[in-house]
Write a protein that holds these residues in place. Structure first.
Motif, short mmCIF file in Angstrom:
data_model
loop_
_atom_site.label_atom_id
_atom_site.label_comp_id
_atom_site.label_asym_id
_atom_site.label_seq_id
_atom_site.Cartn_x
_atom_site.Cartn_y
_atom_site.Cartn_z
N VAL A 146 -24.75 -76.81 -85.74
CA VAL A 146 -24.37 -75.49 -85.23
C VAL A 146 -24.84 -75.36 -83.78
CG1 VAL A 146 -24.52 -73.00 -85.57
CG2 VAL A 146 -24.69 -74.53 -87.55
N ARG A 147 -23.93 -74.86 -82.95
CA ARG A 147 -24.30 -74.56 -81.56
C ARG A 147 -23.86 -73.15 -81.22
NH1 ARG A 147 -26.53 -76.88 -77.57
NH2 ARG A 147 -26.60 -78.86 -78.70
N ALA A 148 -24.78 -72.37 -80.71
CA ALA A 148 -24.49 -70.99 -80.28
C ALA A 148 -24.65 -70.91 -78.78
CB ALA A 148 -25.42 -70.01 -80.98
N SER A 149 -23.69 -70.27 -78.11
CA SER A 149 -23.76 -70.16 -76.66
C SER A 149 -23.09 -68.87 -76.22
CB SER A 149 -23.07 -71.36 -75.99
OG SER A 149 -21.70 -71.41 -76.36
N ARG A 150 -23.48 -68.42 -75.06
CA ARG A 150 -22.88 -67.22 -74.49
C ARG A 150 -22.09 -67.62 -73.26
NH1 ARG A 150 -23.90 -61.78 -75.04
NH2 ARG A 150 -23.28 -60.46 -73.29
N ARG A 151 -20.88 -67.13 -73.16
CA ARG A 151 -20.06 -67.47 -72.00
C ARG A 151 -20.64 -66.83 -70.74
NH1 ARG A 151 -13.89 -67.01 -74.49
NH2 ARG A 151 -14.14 -68.67 -76.04
N PRO A 152 -20.47 -67.47 -69.60
CA PRO A 152 -21.10 -66.98 -68.37
C PRO A 152 -20.64 -65.61 -67.91
CG PRO A 152 -19.57 -68.77 -67.90
CD PRO A 152 -19.72 -68.72 -69.38
N LYS A 153 -19.42 -65.20 -68.28
CA LYS A 153 -18.89 -63.92 -67.83
C LYS A 153 -19.70 -62.77 -68.42
CE LYS A 153 -14.61 -61.22 -67.64
NZ LYS A 153 -13.17 -61.18 -68.06
N PRO A 154 -20.14 -61.79 -67.61
CA PRO A 154 -20.90 -60.65 -68.12
C PRO A 154 -20.15 -59.90 -69.21
CG PRO A 154 -20.97 -60.70 -65.72
CD PRO A 154 -19.97 -61.73 -66.15
N SER A 162 -27.22 -57.73 -76.47
CA SER A 162 -28.56 -58.10 -76.01
C SER A 162 -28.58 -59.50 -75.42
CB SER A 162 -29.54 -58.04 -77.18
OG SER A 162 -29.22 -59.01 -78.16
N GLY A 163 -27.46 -60.24 -75.55
CA GLY A 163 -27.43 -61.61 -75.06
C GLY A 163 -27.93 -62.61 -76.08
N LYS A 164 -28.34 -62.13 -77.25
CA LYS A 164 -28.82 -63.01 -78.31
C LYS A 164 -28.09 -62.70 -79.61
CE LYS A 164 -33.52 -63.36 -76.38
NZ LYS A 164 -34.96 -63.16 -76.66
N ALA A 165 -28.09 -63.67 -80.49
CA ALA A 165 -27.46 -63.47 -81.79
C ALA A 165 -28.26 -62.48 -82.62
CB ALA A 165 -27.35 -64.80 -82.53
N ASP A 166 -27.58 -61.76 -83.46
CA ASP A 166 -28.23 -60.84 -84.39
C ASP A 166 -29.23 -61.63 -85.23
OD1 ASP A 166 -28.92 -59.17 -86.50
OD2 ASP A 166 -26.93 -58.32 -86.72
#
Length: 223
Positions: free
Chosen positions: A126-134, A187-191
């Motif tokens: 599993v990989r979790a990531s946030r896209r760079p766009k605000p 929040s920028g993080k997973a629940d």
């Protein structure tokens, strides 16, 4: 179950499936579904692998519950399909539940992935990531690797709370399944309460209602 006219698209065949009552009353949406669409080619035995659909993605504003099973890269030589359907009026408890934070972006003990006890022969990463766009959603990608003797539709995986967007990609030839899921993360993080739920096909199909036998439908390629 109602099987309706197949619709052809440029890169897919779309099979509308509805759930109805014999007394023509208004049915409730099933709590969970499991639909397999298997391409049929004249002169060949049906494959064990087909297209799998288990997300409760019902079409809006319909008189009865309807899902559209979109089968991408439909084989050109297949002019028919066998459809198998199971559904549950109450959710079937998953076989395994794993906190997302326990496995996301973590190195598994084995290079092939974390082992599933309920489905021997399947490992996952599993990989979790946030896209760079605000303000962009967070993305979770789950890769399953199946032993050659374990079909790619041997299980389903769900993320809870439910994501806003889901894509499943099945590669039966190489025994790989990729799930891509997106959900809001202000929040920028997973629940921290997010979890992965794994359910074996054998468990779900034993606990669910099913149609008596597969339904065969003709498919006519787009002109």
């Amino acid at each position: 179950m109602g099987a309706h006219r197949v619709r052809s698209e440029t890169d897919a065949a779309v099979f509308p499936i509805s759930f109805q009552r014999e007394d023509q009353g208004i049915p409730q949406r099933p709590a969970q579904i499991w639909v397999e669409v298997v391409p049929l080619v004249k002169g060949r035995l049906p494959s064990e692998d087909g297209y799998l659909f288990y997300d409760e993605n019902f079409e809006p504003d319909m008189p009865v519950p309807v899902i559209h099973c979109r089968c991408r890269n439909w084989p050109k030589e297949a002019d028919r399909a066998a459809i198998r359907v199971w559904f549950a009026q109450r959710p079937v408890a998953p076989d395994e539940v794993v906190p997302l934070t326990k496995v996301a972006n973590q190195t598994p003990p084995s290079g092939e992935g974390f082992e599933l006890m309920s489905v021997p022969g399947v490992r996952y990463q599993v990989r979790a990531s946030r896209r760079p766009k605000p303000g962009a959603p967070m993305q979770v990608r789950i890769v399953e690797r199946h032993r050659p003797d374990v079909p790619v539709h041997a299980m389903k995986v769900e993320l809870f709370p439910p994501p806003r967007h889901i894509v499943h990609q099945f590669d039966a030839e190489h025994g790989i399944v990729l799930h891509t899921m997106e959900f809001d993360a202000p929040s920028g993080k997973a629940d921290p309460s997010a979890e992965l739920r794994f359910t074996a096909r054998s468990h779900f199909t034993e606990a669910a209602w099913r149609i008596e036998q597969p339904v065969t439908l003709g498919h006519y390629p787009a002109q």
